[in-house]
Enzyme design. Structure first.
Site, PDB file in Angstrom:
ATOM      1  N   SER A   1       0.849  -1.181   0.000  1.00 18.21           N
ATOM      2  CA  SER A   1       0.000   0.000   0.000  1.00 18.21           C
ATOM      3  C   SER A   1       0.889   1.237   0.000  1.00 18.21           C
ATOM      4  O   SER A   1       2.037   1.181   0.473  1.00 18.21           O
ATOM      5  CB  SER A   1      -0.899   0.021   1.239  1.00 18.21           C
ATOM      6  OG  SER A   1      -1.526   1.289   1.400  1.00 18.21           O
TER       7      SER A   1
ATOM      8  N   TYR B   1      -2.870  -0.735  10.397  1.00 23.64           N
ATOM      9  CA  TYR B   1      -2.737  -1.027   8.964  1.00 23.64           C
ATOM     10  C   TYR B   1      -1.410  -0.490   8.437  1.00 23.64           C
ATOM     11  O   TYR B   1      -0.666  -1.194   7.743  1.00 23.64           O
ATOM     12  CB  TYR B   1      -3.908  -0.394   8.219  1.00 23.64           C
ATOM     13  CG  TYR B   1      -3.887  -0.594   6.716  1.00 23.64           C
ATOM     14  CD1 TYR B   1      -4.287  -1.806   6.164  1.00 23.64           C
ATOM     15  CD2 TYR B   1      -3.499   0.423   5.852  1.00 23.64           C
ATOM     16  CE1 TYR B   1      -4.292  -1.997   4.786  1.00 23.64           C
ATOM     17  CE2 TYR B   1      -3.491   0.245   4.483  1.00 23.64           C
ATOM     18  CZ  TYR B   1      -3.894  -0.968   3.951  1.00 23.64           C
ATOM     19  OH  TYR B   1      -3.895  -1.147   2.589  1.00 23.64           O
TER      20      TYR B   1
END
Length: 256
Positions: free
Chosen positions: A144, A157
């Protein structure tokens, strides 16, 4: 003849979104694919349909990658079904939205166990398979932009993706002598089910798009194309890198 003719690829979290796009792209380029999800539902059925439309063979494994014994069993089953395994795409991931001071241990464990632990030990199982059989393969992690870019209210995350970056870099060094390559793809804002809430709010969407150089969200296929490149011989001298697929989000800067 596609770039992956005769190859077998395992893609985790591939019932929808980016994972499905990756599975279909690999199939279009000649690979047989193993898809994976925690649930066997209509999303899985649709991915299977799209893969089979390409003429490729597909096998589904229902599993929770947060368990070490499960990921080892996944590699074993993949090899039993297709006789070999050449490509691993660690795509499965989850995010939980909560201010840091409200994150529970359960939230933290859920995110870290799937995003990091699952990727770590599935990669280990894949590497051991290759070492035991004297074969080489390639690993691509769907990371990501948040392995680099802060994301308030998603600290667990971000931690998982930052750790994924360092695991990838470390393994590029460790696995290089075995001729095993590993890289990350770092998507930005992509039109996937995980962003459904964002897509339904024009004001939030507009603000985000203003921070993207290309002024739009990406498509799952945009990510799949870069994953396919990194898994192919076109990238045979690429390892230890993160490729951003973010429309310019991460390093966007303007004074206007």
């Amino acid at each position: 003849m596609g770039r992956f003719s005769g190859k077998v690829a395992l893609i985790t979290g591939s019932s929808k979104g980016i994972g499905r796009a990756i599975a279909v792209r690999f199939a279009q380029e000649g690979a047989n694919v193993i898809i994976n999800s925690r649930n066997n539902d209509e999303h899985v059925a649709e991915t299977i349909r799209q893969v089979e439309e390409t003429g490729a063979k597909v096998h589904f494994i229902k599993s929770d990658i947060s368990k070490v014994e499960v990921v080892y069993a996944m590699v074993k089953e993949s090899v039993e079904v297709f006789g070999k395994l050449d490509i691993l795409v660690n795509n499965a991931g989850v995010e939980i939205n909560a201010p840091f001071w409200e994150v529970t241990e359960k939230d933290y464990d859920t995110v870290m166990n799937i995003n990091l632990k699952g990727m770590f030990f599935l990669t280990q199982a894949f590497v051991r398979y290759m070492m035991e059989n004297n074969v080489v393969g390639v690993i691509v992690n769907n990371s990501s932009v948040h392995e680099e870019l802060p994301f308030p209210n998603f600290t667990a995350y971000c931690a998982s993706k930052g750790a994924m970056q360092m695991v990838m870099r470390n393994l590029a060094v460790e696995l290089g002598p075995l001729n095993i390559r590993i890289n990350n793809v770092a998507p930005g804002a992509i039109k996937t089910p995980i962003n459904a809430d964002l897509l339904s709010k024009p004001e939030l969407l507009g603000t985000l798009q203003n921070n993207i150089s290309l002024r739009r969200l990406g498509e799952p296929e945009d990510v799949a194309g870069v994953v396919a490149f990194l898994a192919s011989d076109d990238a045979k001298y690429v390892t230890g890198s993160t490729y951003y697929v973010d429309g310019g989000l991460t390093f966007h800067y303007t004074e206007q």
